[in-house]
Design a protein around this motif. Structure first.
Motif, PDB file in Angstrom:
ATOM      1  N   SER A 135      27.928   6.542  -2.001  1.00  0.00           N
ATOM      2  CA  SER A 135      28.134   6.513  -3.576  1.00  0.00           C
ATOM      3  C   SER A 135      28.080   5.339  -4.047  1.00  0.00           C
ATOM      4  N   ARG A 136      28.017   5.083  -5.312  1.00  0.00           N
ATOM      5  CA  ARG A 136      28.021   4.003  -6.118  1.00  0.00           C
ATOM      6  C   ARG A 136      29.461   3.539  -6.219  1.00  0.00           C
ATOM      7  N   ALA A 137      30.431   4.354  -6.370  1.00  0.00           N
ATOM      8  CA  ALA A 137      31.882   3.931  -6.080  1.00  0.00           C
ATOM      9  C   ALA A 137      32.064   3.210  -4.946  1.00  0.00           C
ATOM     10  N   PHE A 138      31.563   3.529  -3.704  1.00  0.00           N
ATOM     11  CA  PHE A 138      31.482   2.782  -2.536  1.00  0.00           C
ATOM     12  C   PHE A 138      30.858   1.304  -2.746  1.00  0.00           C
ATOM     13  N   ALA A 139      29.862   1.519  -3.125  1.00  0.00           N
ATOM     14  CA  ALA A 139      29.019   0.251  -3.401  1.00  0.00           C
ATOM     15  C   ALA A 139      29.889  -0.706  -4.305  1.00  0.00           C
ATOM     16  N   ARG A 140      30.402  -0.445  -4.955  1.00  0.00           N
ATOM     17  CA  ARG A 140      31.068  -1.259  -6.262  1.00  0.00           C
ATOM     18  C   ARG A 140      32.457  -1.721  -5.286  1.00  0.00           C
ATOM     19  N   ARG A 141      33.182  -0.941  -4.795  1.00  0.00           N
ATOM     20  CA  ARG A 141      34.368  -1.353  -3.964  1.00  0.00           C
ATOM     21  C   ARG A 141      33.929  -2.283  -2.823  1.00  0.00           C
ATOM     22  N   THR A 142      32.663  -1.821  -2.098  1.00  0.00           N
ATOM     23  CA  THR A 142      32.331  -2.785  -0.879  1.00  0.00           C
ATOM     24  C   THR A 142      31.923  -4.080  -1.528  1.00  0.00           C
ATOM     25  N   CYS A 143      31.245  -4.297  -2.425  1.00  0.00           N
ATOM     26  CA  CYS A 143      30.693  -5.454  -2.949  1.00  0.00           C
ATOM     27  C   CYS A 143      31.623  -6.143  -3.895  1.00  0.00           C
ATOM     28  N   ARG A 144      32.937  -5.916  -4.031  1.00  0.00           N
ATOM     29  CA  ARG A 144      33.806  -6.245  -5.031  1.00  0.00           C
ATOM     30  C   ARG A 144      33.939  -7.857  -4.838  1.00  0.00           C
ATOM     31  N   LEU A 145      33.611  -8.472  -3.664  1.00  0.00           N
ATOM     32  CA  LEU A 145      33.567  -9.848  -3.788  1.00  0.00           C
ATOM     33  C   LEU A 145      32.374 -10.560  -3.769  1.00  0.00           C
ATOM     34  N   CYS A 146      31.263  -9.535  -4.098  1.00  0.00           N
ATOM     35  CA  CYS A 146      29.980 -10.284  -3.890  1.00  0.00           C
ATOM     36  C   CYS A 146      29.362 -10.997  -4.854  1.00  0.00           C
ATOM     37  N   ASN A 147      28.641 -12.009  -4.714  1.00  0.00           N
ATOM     38  CA  ASN A 147      27.918 -12.791  -5.553  1.00  0.00           C
ATOM     39  C   ASN A 147      26.640 -11.834  -6.121  1.00  0.00           C
ATOM     40  N   HIS A 148      26.724 -11.146  -7.418  1.00  0.00           N
ATOM     41  CA  HIS A 148      25.888  -9.981  -7.618  1.00  0.00           C
ATOM     42  C   HIS A 148      24.597 -10.772  -7.953  1.00  0.00           C
ATOM     43  N   GLY A 149      24.603 -12.137  -8.304  1.00  0.00           N
ATOM     44  CA  GLY A 149      23.229 -12.730  -8.789  1.00  0.00           C
ATOM     45  C   GLY A 149      22.345 -12.817  -7.664  1.00  0.00           C
ATOM     46  N   ASP A 150      22.914 -12.981  -6.375  1.00  0.00           N
ATOM     47  CA  ASP A 150      22.125 -13.493  -5.079  1.00  0.00           C
ATOM     48  C   ASP A 150      21.581 -12.030  -4.652  1.00  0.00           C
ATOM     49  N   CYS A 151      22.210 -10.958  -5.041  1.00  0.00           N
ATOM     50  CA  CYS A 151      21.876  -9.731  -3.909  1.00  0.00           C
ATOM     51  C   CYS A 151      21.689  -8.503  -5.301  1.00  0.00           C
ATOM     52  N   GLN A 152      20.494  -8.554  -5.743  1.00  0.00           N
ATOM     53  CA  GLN A 152      20.395  -7.623  -6.929  1.00  0.00           C
ATOM     54  C   GLN A 152      19.117  -6.663  -6.326  1.00  0.00           C
ATOM     55  N   GLY A 153      18.882  -5.497  -6.938  1.00  0.00           N
ATOM     56  CA  GLY A 153      17.749  -4.688  -6.666  1.00  0.00           C
ATOM     57  C   GLY A 153      17.353  -4.481  -5.287  1.00  0.00           C
ATOM     58  N   ALA A 154      16.318  -4.289  -4.730  1.00  0.00           N
ATOM     59  CA  ALA A 154      15.818  -3.887  -3.446  1.00  0.00           C
ATOM     60  C   ALA A 154      16.513  -5.143  -2.453  1.00  0.00           C
ATOM     61  N   LEU A 155      16.806  -6.286  -2.661  1.00  0.00           N
ATOM     62  CA  LEU A 155      17.347  -6.900  -1.828  1.00  0.00           C
ATOM     63  C   LEU A 155      18.647  -6.732  -1.463  1.00  0.00           C
ATOM     64  N   CYS A 156      19.535  -5.657  -2.115  1.00  0.00           N
ATOM     65  CA  CYS A 156      20.637  -5.303  -1.775  1.00  0.00           C
ATOM     66  C   CYS A 156      20.816  -3.911  -1.032  1.00  0.00           C
ATOM     67  N   PRO A 157      20.968  -4.090   0.155  1.00  0.00           N
ATOM     68  CA  PRO A 157      20.857  -2.579   1.042  1.00  0.00           C
ATOM     69  C   PRO A 157      21.919  -1.707   0.303  1.00  0.00           C
ATOM     70  N   ILE A 158      23.074  -2.119   0.084  1.00  0.00           N
ATOM     71  CA  ILE A 158      24.026  -1.492  -0.655  1.00  0.00           C
ATOM     72  C   ILE A 158      23.862  -0.474  -1.888  1.00  0.00           C
TER      73      ILE A 158
END
Length: 177
Positions: A135-158
């Protein structure tokens, strides 16, 4: 005697958790998650932050009050019963420093791998992360510490998997209506 891969994976999780804790420089994981989320999103309510951080709303309020006292976040103008929260200048600086320290800690863990081993590990990691995402909620929770600028679009498996799950749900809903 054989040590199970499950034990090794658990130990690896502890290693990553400990490396992250050191990088958080005295902030709780919840406080760091709120700071980094606000740094990425700009503004959010305590309820929105609680959902992303995977904590209760009362805990989010308590954590945000501490961050307000430290002058790292501030409240925006009230809209009804809620007020959006945003980073102060010092909060932006601290969030950026936390993110840099967290990424450096993870680089330190990966430093023992060769380029080829790192690529293979990343492929396995992408598969595990994508499969865990439901789910999107799982993705947001799991990536809560991520640098979103480094991992966008197809580069982000989650994020990619969350988008695919949402699309599949929309298609299924359209078919049933």
């Amino acid at each position: 005697m054989h040590v199970s891969i499950e034990n090794k994976l658990g130990a690896f999780g502890v290693l990553l958790s400990d490396a992250t804790a050191v990088a958080l420089d005295g902030f709780s994981c919840s406080a760091a998650a709120l700071l980094l989320t606000l740094g990425y999103q700009g503004e959010a309510t305590a309820t929105q932050l609680a959902a992303i951080a995977g904590i209760t709303q009362p805990t989010a309020v308590r954590v945000t009050e501490g961050l307000i006292r430290r002058r790292l976040i501030e409240r925006g103008d009230r809209a009804g019963r809620t007020a959006p929260l945003r980073l102060t200048r010092e909060g932006v600086r601290r969030a950026q420093a936390l993110q840099r320290a967290r990424l450096e800690a993870m680089k330190g863990v990966l430093a023992v791998l060769t380029v080829r081993e790192r690529a293979a590990f990343e492929a396995v990691l992408d598969k595990l992360l994508a499969e865990a995402t439901q789910s999107r909620a799982f993705a947001r929770r799991t990536c809560r510490l991520c640098n979103h600028g480094d991992c966008q679009g197809a580069l982000c498996p989650i994020g990619s998997r969350a988008t695919a799950v949402e699309k599949a749900h929309r298609l299924r809903d359209e078919e049933t209506s």
